[in-house]
Structure formats: structure tokens, C-alpha cells
Scaffold this motif. Structure first.
Motif, PDB file in Angstrom:
ATOM      1  N   VAL A  43       1.367  20.094  -0.136  1.00 47.96           N
ATOM      2  CA  VAL A  43       2.715  19.722  -0.600  1.00 47.96           C
ATOM      3  C   VAL A  43       3.737  20.733  -0.090  1.00 47.96           C
ATOM      4  O   VAL A  43       4.821  20.363   0.364  1.00 47.96           O
ATOM      5  CB  VAL A  43       2.761  19.624  -2.141  1.00 47.96           C
ATOM      6  CG1 VAL A  43       4.181  19.463  -2.644  1.00 47.96           C
ATOM      7  CG2 VAL A  43       1.884  18.480  -2.619  1.00 47.96           C
ATOM      8  N   PHE A  44       3.392  22.008  -0.123  1.00 51.95           N
ATOM      9  CA  PHE A  44       4.278  23.067   0.368  1.00 51.95           C
ATOM     10  C   PHE A  44       4.623  22.832   1.843  1.00 51.95           C
ATOM     11  O   PHE A  44       5.789  22.918   2.231  1.00 51.95           O
ATOM     12  CB  PHE A  44       3.590  24.424   0.177  1.00 51.95           C
ATOM     13  CG  PHE A  44       4.310  25.580   0.814  1.00 51.95           C
ATOM     14  CD1 PHE A  44       5.485  26.066   0.272  1.00 51.95           C
ATOM     15  CD2 PHE A  44       3.791  26.195   1.940  1.00 51.95           C
ATOM     16  CE1 PHE A  44       6.138  27.147   0.854  1.00 51.95           C
ATOM     17  CE2 PHE A  44       4.425  27.269   2.525  1.00 51.95           C
ATOM     18  CZ  PHE A  44       5.605  27.747   1.977  1.00 51.95           C
ATOM     19  N   LEU A  45       3.626  22.512   2.646  1.00 49.58           N
ATOM     20  CA  LEU A  45       3.870  22.283   4.072  1.00 49.58           C
ATOM     21  C   LEU A  45       4.698  21.014   4.293  1.00 49.58           C
ATOM     22  O   LEU A  45       5.607  21.004   5.131  1.00 49.58           O
ATOM     23  CB  LEU A  45       2.543  22.191   4.829  1.00 49.58           C
ATOM     24  CG  LEU A  45       1.734  23.485   4.876  1.00 49.58           C
ATOM     25  CD1 LEU A  45       0.371  23.233   5.515  1.00 49.58           C
ATOM     26  CD2 LEU A  45       2.489  24.576   5.621  1.00 49.58           C
ATOM     27  N   ARG A  46       4.406  19.947   3.540  1.00 51.18           N
ATOM     28  CA  ARG A  46       5.165  18.697   3.678  1.00 51.18           C
ATOM     29  C   ARG A  46       6.614  18.858   3.221  1.00 51.18           C
ATOM     30  O   ARG A  46       7.494  18.142   3.687  1.00 51.18           O
ATOM     31  CB  ARG A  46       4.500  17.557   2.914  1.00 51.18           C
ATOM     32  CG  ARG A  46       3.296  16.991   3.666  1.00 51.18           C
ATOM     33  CD  ARG A  46       2.730  15.777   2.983  1.00 51.18           C
ATOM     34  NE  ARG A  46       1.854  16.264   1.910  1.00 51.18           N
ATOM     35  CZ  ARG A  46       1.691  15.682   0.750  1.00 51.18           C
ATOM     36  NH1 ARG A  46       2.320  14.583   0.454  1.00 51.18           N
ATOM     37  NH2 ARG A  46       0.890  16.194  -0.150  1.00 51.18           N
ATOM     38  N   ALA A  47       6.847  19.814   2.328  1.00 52.00           N
ATOM     39  CA  ALA A  47       8.211  20.057   1.845  1.00 52.00           C
ATOM     40  C   ALA A  47       9.002  20.953   2.797  1.00 52.00           C
ATOM     41  O   ALA A  47      10.140  21.305   2.505  1.00 52.00           O
ATOM     42  CB  ALA A  47       8.163  20.692   0.458  1.00 52.00           C
ATOM     43  N   GLY A  48       8.382  21.328   3.914  1.00 51.54           N
ATOM     44  CA  GLY A  48       9.092  22.130   4.908  1.00 51.54           C
ATOM     45  C   GLY A  48       8.784  23.612   4.845  1.00 51.54           C
ATOM     46  O   GLY A  48       9.399  24.406   5.553  1.00 51.54           O
ATOM     47  N   GLY A  49       7.848  23.998   3.992  1.00 49.35           N
ATOM     48  CA  GLY A  49       7.478  25.401   3.888  1.00 49.35           C
ATOM     49  C   GLY A  49       6.600  25.838   5.050  1.00 49.35           C
ATOM     50  O   GLY A  49       5.996  25.014   5.729  1.00 49.35           O
ATOM     51  N   LYS A  66       6.808  28.824  -5.242  1.00 51.87           N
ATOM     52  CA  LYS A  66       6.844  29.012  -6.699  1.00 51.87           C
ATOM     53  C   LYS A  66       7.302  27.741  -7.405  1.00 51.87           C
ATOM     54  O   LYS A  66       6.735  27.348  -8.427  1.00 51.87           O
ATOM     55  CB  LYS A  66       7.790  30.163  -7.067  1.00 51.87           C
ATOM     56  CG  LYS A  66       7.245  31.521  -6.747  1.00 51.87           C
ATOM     57  CD  LYS A  66       8.283  32.551  -7.180  1.00 51.87           C
ATOM     58  CE  LYS A  66       7.900  33.951  -6.833  1.00 51.87           C
ATOM     59  NZ  LYS A  66       8.935  34.907  -7.251  1.00 51.87           N
ATOM     60  N   ARG A  67       8.330  27.089  -6.862  1.00 53.43           N
ATOM     61  CA  ARG A  67       8.822  25.863  -7.486  1.00 53.43           C
ATOM     62  C   ARG A  67       7.753  24.770  -7.457  1.00 53.43           C
ATOM     63  O   ARG A  67       7.567  24.053  -8.444  1.00 53.43           O
ATOM     64  CB  ARG A  67      10.102  25.378  -6.799  1.00 53.43           C
ATOM     65  CG  ARG A  67      11.319  26.209  -7.205  1.00 53.43           C
ATOM     66  CD  ARG A  67      12.620  25.638  -6.679  1.00 53.43           C
ATOM     67  NE  ARG A  67      12.712  25.948  -5.246  1.00 53.43           N
ATOM     68  CZ  ARG A  67      13.075  25.082  -4.308  1.00 53.43           C
ATOM     69  NH1 ARG A  67      13.410  23.855  -4.634  1.00 53.43           N
ATOM     70  NH2 ARG A  67      13.131  25.434  -3.048  1.00 53.43           N
ATOM     71  N   ILE A  68       7.043  24.660  -6.347  1.00 53.76           N
ATOM     72  CA  ILE A  68       5.983  23.647  -6.242  1.00 53.76           C
ATOM     73  C   ILE A  68       4.869  23.949  -7.235  1.00 53.76           C
ATOM     74  O   ILE A  68       4.349  23.040  -7.892  1.00 53.76           O
ATOM     75  CB  ILE A  68       5.467  23.572  -4.797  1.00 53.76           C
ATOM     76  CG1 ILE A  68       6.551  22.950  -3.906  1.00 53.76           C
ATOM     77  CG2 ILE A  68       4.173  22.775  -4.717  1.00 53.76           C
ATOM     78  CD1 ILE A  68       6.272  23.026  -2.429  1.00 53.76           C
ATOM     79  N   MET A  69       4.502  25.216  -7.382  1.00 53.22           N
ATOM     80  CA  MET A  69       3.461  25.583  -8.347  1.00 53.22           C
ATOM     81  C   MET A  69       3.905  25.278  -9.778  1.00 53.22           C
ATOM     82  O   MET A  69       3.112  24.795 -10.579  1.00 53.22           O
ATOM     83  CB  MET A  69       3.107  27.063  -8.215  1.00 53.22           C
ATOM     84  CG  MET A  69       2.286  27.386  -6.994  1.00 53.22           C
ATOM     85  SD  MET A  69       0.666  26.600  -7.001  1.00 53.22           S
ATOM     86  CE  MET A  69      -0.166  27.591  -8.216  1.00 53.22           C
ATOM     87  N   ARG A  70       5.168  25.548 -10.096  1.00 48.28           N
ATOM     88  CA  ARG A  70       5.668  25.253 -11.444  1.00 48.28           C
ATOM     89  C   ARG A  70       5.601  23.758 -11.736  1.00 48.28           C
ATOM     90  O   ARG A  70       5.202  23.344 -12.828  1.00 48.28           O
ATOM     91  CB  ARG A  70       7.103  25.765 -11.606  1.00 48.28           C
ATOM     92  CG  ARG A  70       7.195  27.240 -11.816  1.00 48.28           C
ATOM     93  CD  ARG A  70       8.618  27.671 -12.160  1.00 48.28           C
ATOM     94  NE  ARG A  70       8.735  29.099 -11.988  1.00 48.28           N
ATOM     95  CZ  ARG A  70       9.376  29.696 -10.992  1.00 48.28           C
ATOM     96  NH1 ARG A  70      10.001  28.990 -10.073  1.00 48.28           N
ATOM     97  NH2 ARG A  70       9.422  31.009 -10.913  1.00 48.28           N
ATOM     98  N   VAL A  71       6.002  22.949 -10.762  1.00 50.62           N
ATOM     99  CA  VAL A  71       5.964  21.493 -10.945  1.00 50.62           C
ATOM    100  C   VAL A  71       4.518  21.024 -11.091  1.00 50.62           C
ATOM    101  O   VAL A  71       4.210  20.200 -11.961  1.00 50.62           O
ATOM    102  CB  VAL A  71       6.669  20.770  -9.775  1.00 50.62           C
ATOM    103  CG1 VAL A  71       6.404  19.276  -9.818  1.00 50.62           C
ATOM    104  CG2 VAL A  71       8.163  21.056  -9.801  1.00 50.62           C
ATOM    105  N   ALA A  72       3.613  21.557 -10.260  1.00 49.13           N
ATOM    106  CA  ALA A  72       2.201  21.179 -10.350  1.00 49.13           C
ATOM    107  C   ALA A  72       1.641  21.525 -11.722  1.00 49.13           C
ATOM    108  O   ALA A  72       0.896  20.738 -12.310  1.00 49.13           O
ATOM    109  CB  ALA A  72       1.394  21.871  -9.246  1.00 49.13           C
TER     110      ALA A  72
END
Length: 86
Positions: A43-49, A66-72
Motif C-alpha cells: 500500500v505504501f508503494l502504491r500510494a507513491g512512497g 506512519k499514516r498508512i500504519m495508523r489506518v491499517a
């Protein structure tokens, strides 16, 4: 060297594990499985990370991870650490 939940081989997994156990936990911390870490990484890579930029010191990529981990965690995609207290 074999991969384990406590000592992952991938640098991305070690970073995400640190985020999951210390930064997003608050009073509830998480113990994600390698499969969950792979999903978050994807997800991080698909979000442009970019892991290369993140490990190079990119504040934007650290914030995105960090934001992706919080949402997960909020959506229940991470395994919570067991609560051993009564």
C-alpha cells in the motif's frame, strides 16, 4: 538468516514493526505478521512512497508510512499484541 516476526530480514518490515510497536500503539500496541507487513508495504508503494527515499531521510515518506500504519491499525488489518493483564 531466516525471517521471524521479532527480527525481520527486510528493512521495510523492521521499520514498519517499529512504527507498529511504538508509534501508533498508545495504550494498545500491535504485533503484525510478515504477511500484514507485506500488505502495508505494498500500500505504501502504491500510494507513491519509496523505501529508498524513506531510508535516505525523506520526512514525507516517513509520514506517509506512519499514516498508512495508523489506518491499517484503525481498520483492523494489524494483529494486536495480546493483553496479559486481567
Amino acid at each position: 538468516m531466516s525471517m521471524s516476526a521479532t527480527s525481520p530480514v527486510k528493512a521495510s518490515h523492521r521499520f514498519l514493526l517499529t512504527v507498529a510497536t511504538s508509534l501508533i500503539g498508545g495504550d494498545k500496541s500491535y504485533s503484525p505478521t510478515p504477511e500484514e507487513l507485506d500488505r502495508v508495504s505494498s500500500v505504501f508503494l502504491r500510494a507513491g512512497g519509496s523505501w529508498e527515499r524513506l531510508f535516505g531521510g525523506s520526512v514525507d515518506d516517513v509520514d506517509l508510512a506512519k499514516r498508512i500504519m495508523r489506518v491499517a491499525a484503525k481498520k483492523g488489518h494489524l494483529t494486536p499484541k495480546p493483553n496479559w493483564s486481567p
